[in-house]
Write a protein that holds these residues in place. Structure first.
Motif, PDB file in Angstrom:
ATOM      1  N   ARG A  28       8.851  24.778 -54.146  1.00 40.70           N
ATOM      2  CA  ARG A  28       8.705  26.111 -54.738  1.00 40.70           C
ATOM      3  C   ARG A  28       7.284  26.340 -55.244  1.00 40.70           C
ATOM      4  O   ARG A  28       6.751  27.442 -55.126  1.00 40.70           O
ATOM      5  CB  ARG A  28       9.717  26.305 -55.851  1.00 40.70           C
ATOM      6  N   ILE A  29       6.653  25.292 -55.766  1.00 45.96           N
ATOM      7  CA  ILE A  29       5.262  25.416 -56.209  1.00 45.96           C
ATOM      8  C   ILE A  29       4.360  25.700 -55.011  1.00 45.96           C
ATOM      9  O   ILE A  29       3.488  26.576 -55.066  1.00 45.96           O
ATOM     10  CB  ILE A  29       4.810  24.138 -56.949  1.00 45.96           C
ATOM     11  N   ILE A  30       4.581  24.993 -53.919  1.00 47.10           N
ATOM     12  CA  ILE A  30       3.759  25.201 -52.721  1.00 47.10           C
ATOM     13  C   ILE A  30       3.983  26.596 -52.154  1.00 47.10           C
ATOM     14  O   ILE A  30       3.032  27.292 -51.787  1.00 47.10           O
ATOM     15  CB  ILE A  30       4.032  24.103 -51.681  1.00 47.10           C
ATOM     16  N   TYR A  31       5.249  27.047 -52.084  1.00 49.41           N
ATOM     17  CA  TYR A  31       5.520  28.409 -51.613  1.00 49.41           C
ATOM     18  C   TYR A  31       4.796  29.435 -52.485  1.00 49.41           C
ATOM     19  O   TYR A  31       4.219  30.406 -51.977  1.00 49.41           O
ATOM     20  CB  TYR A  31       7.022  28.710 -51.638  1.00 49.41           C
ATOM     21  N   THR A  32       4.816  29.219 -53.786  1.00 43.89           N
ATOM     22  CA  THR A  32       4.164  30.139 -54.718  1.00 43.89           C
ATOM     23  C   THR A  32       2.654  30.140 -54.508  1.00 43.89           C
ATOM     24  O   THR A  32       2.023  31.213 -54.470  1.00 43.89           O
ATOM     25  CB  THR A  32       4.509  29.770 -56.173  1.00 43.89           C
TER      26      THR A  32
END
Length: 62
Positions: free
Chosen positions: A41-45
């Motif tokens: 989720r951090i990478i997607y963000t």
């Protein structure tokens, strides 16, 4: 330097979306523990923020 990082993240996101579209394979989720994993989720963000950053035109003279 920030522009280069944003471009790299945007390219990573584009490649990931291409893999999803063609092979139904989410590389980010596979590498980092699934779509709901915190790191994924951090990478997607970060990829999303980078894409928004790349929308702005480059500043001349830098």
């Amino acid at each position: 330097m920030l522009d280069v990082i944003a471009l790299i993240l945007t390219v990573i996101g584009g490649i990931n979306w291409g893999l999803i579209g063609i092979f139904q394979f989410d590389l980010v989720a596979w590498l980092f523990g699934g779509q709901g994993a915190v790191l994924s989720r951090i990478i997607y963000t970060l990829v999303g923020i980078a894409a928004v950053w790349c929308i702005s035109p480059p500043v001349q003279g830098q």
